[in-house]
Design a protein around this motif. Structure first.
Motif, mmCIF file in Angstrom:
data_model
loop_
_atom_site.group_PDB
_atom_site.id
_atom_site.type_symbol
_atom_site.label_atom_id
_atom_site.label_comp_id
_atom_site.label_asym_id
_atom_site.label_seq_id
_atom_site.Cartn_x
_atom_site.Cartn_y
_atom_site.Cartn_z
ATOM 1 N N PRO A 4 0.839 -1.203 0.000
ATOM 2 C CA PRO A 4 0.000 0.000 0.000
ATOM 3 C C PRO A 4 0.875 1.255 0.000
ATOM 4 O O PRO A 4 1.976 1.255 0.583
ATOM 5 C CB PRO A 4 -0.790 -0.116 1.308
ATOM 6 N N GLY A 5 0.400 2.302 -0.610
ATOM 7 C CA GLY A 5 1.169 3.526 -0.731
ATOM 8 C C GLY A 5 1.484 4.208 0.583
ATOM 9 O O GLY A 5 2.416 5.003 0.665
ATOM 10 N N ASP A 6 0.739 3.894 1.648
ATOM 11 C CA ASP A 6 0.968 4.556 2.930
ATOM 12 C C ASP A 6 1.996 3.846 3.815
ATOM 13 O O ASP A 6 2.266 4.296 4.928
ATOM 14 C CB ASP A 6 -0.350 4.718 3.685
ATOM 15 N N VAL A 7 2.593 2.761 3.318
ATOM 16 C CA VAL A 7 3.617 2.062 4.095
ATOM 17 C C VAL A 7 4.883 2.922 4.119
ATOM 18 O O VAL A 7 5.425 3.267 3.068
ATOM 19 C CB VAL A 7 3.922 0.662 3.512
ATOM 20 N N ALA A 8 5.335 3.277 5.323
ATOM 21 C CA ALA A 8 6.547 4.084 5.475
ATOM 22 C C ALA A 8 7.758 3.277 5.035
ATOM 23 O O ALA A 8 7.897 2.102 5.391
ATOM 24 C CB ALA A 8 6.704 4.521 6.925
ATOM 25 N N MET A 9 8.632 3.919 4.257
ATOM 26 C CA MET A 9 9.792 3.233 3.698
ATOM 27 C C MET A 9 11.085 3.944 4.092
ATOM 28 O O MET A 9 11.085 5.133 4.385
ATOM 29 C CB MET A 9 9.680 3.183 2.177
ATOM 30 N N ILE A 10 12.177 3.187 4.033
ATOM 31 C CA ILE A 10 13.506 3.712 4.336
ATOM 32 C C ILE A 10 14.427 3.321 3.190
ATOM 33 O O ILE A 10 14.456 2.155 2.786
ATOM 34 C CB ILE A 10 14.047 3.113 5.644
ATOM 35 N N ASN A 11 15.197 4.285 2.661
ATOM 36 C CA ASN A 11 16.110 3.949 1.565
ATOM 37 C C ASN A 11 17.339 3.215 2.111
ATOM 38 O O ASN A 11 17.585 3.190 3.320
ATOM 39 C CB ASN A 11 16.479 5.188 0.741
#
Length: 122
Positions: free
Chosen positions: A12-19
């Motif tokens: 889902p687009g609201d999942v927080a991500m980390i590079n």
């Protein structure tokens, strides 16, 4: 094509991500070692907006990889699941937990998530 292990973005687009550089900094390791963790299934990543990223929920409050994540990924991979299928399952709402398996990995329901993964894989 990138040689960094990652899946299609099925989250889902609201999942927080980390590079990956941020993952490297959190874990105190090199970015190439982060690539190794992705190959080994310690972490899973997707390509979002042209950048390979890891869900932030895969880390605990101390900035370490969530304790049960590597075992869960291993169980499901051994059972024939592809990484995109694992990610989809981890972030799918499950009223019987309640919530998502990815969230439950951080609490008292983590062992239940592992048990369900084992049942699905075998």
């Amino acid at each position: 094509m990138s040689t960094v292990p990652h899946s299609n973005d099925v989250l889902p687009g609201d999942v927080a991500m980390i590079n990956l550089p941020e993952v490297s900094e959190r874990l105190g390791i090199s970015v190439t070692r982060v690539h190794d963790l992705l190959r080994e299934g310690v972490l899973l990543a997707v390509r979002r907006g042209g950048v390979v990223v890891v869900p932030a929920i895969f880390f605990d409050d101390d900035g370490e990889v969530a304790r049960f994540l590597p075992g869960l990924v291993s169980v499901l991979r051994d059972g024939g699941f592809r990484d995109d299928e694992i990610l989809r399952w981890l972030f799918e709402e499950d009223d019987t937990l309640p919530g998502r398996p990815a969230d439950a990995l951080h609490g008292h329901l983590a062992r239940e998530v592992i048990r369900r993964a084992q049942a699905m894989a075998f």
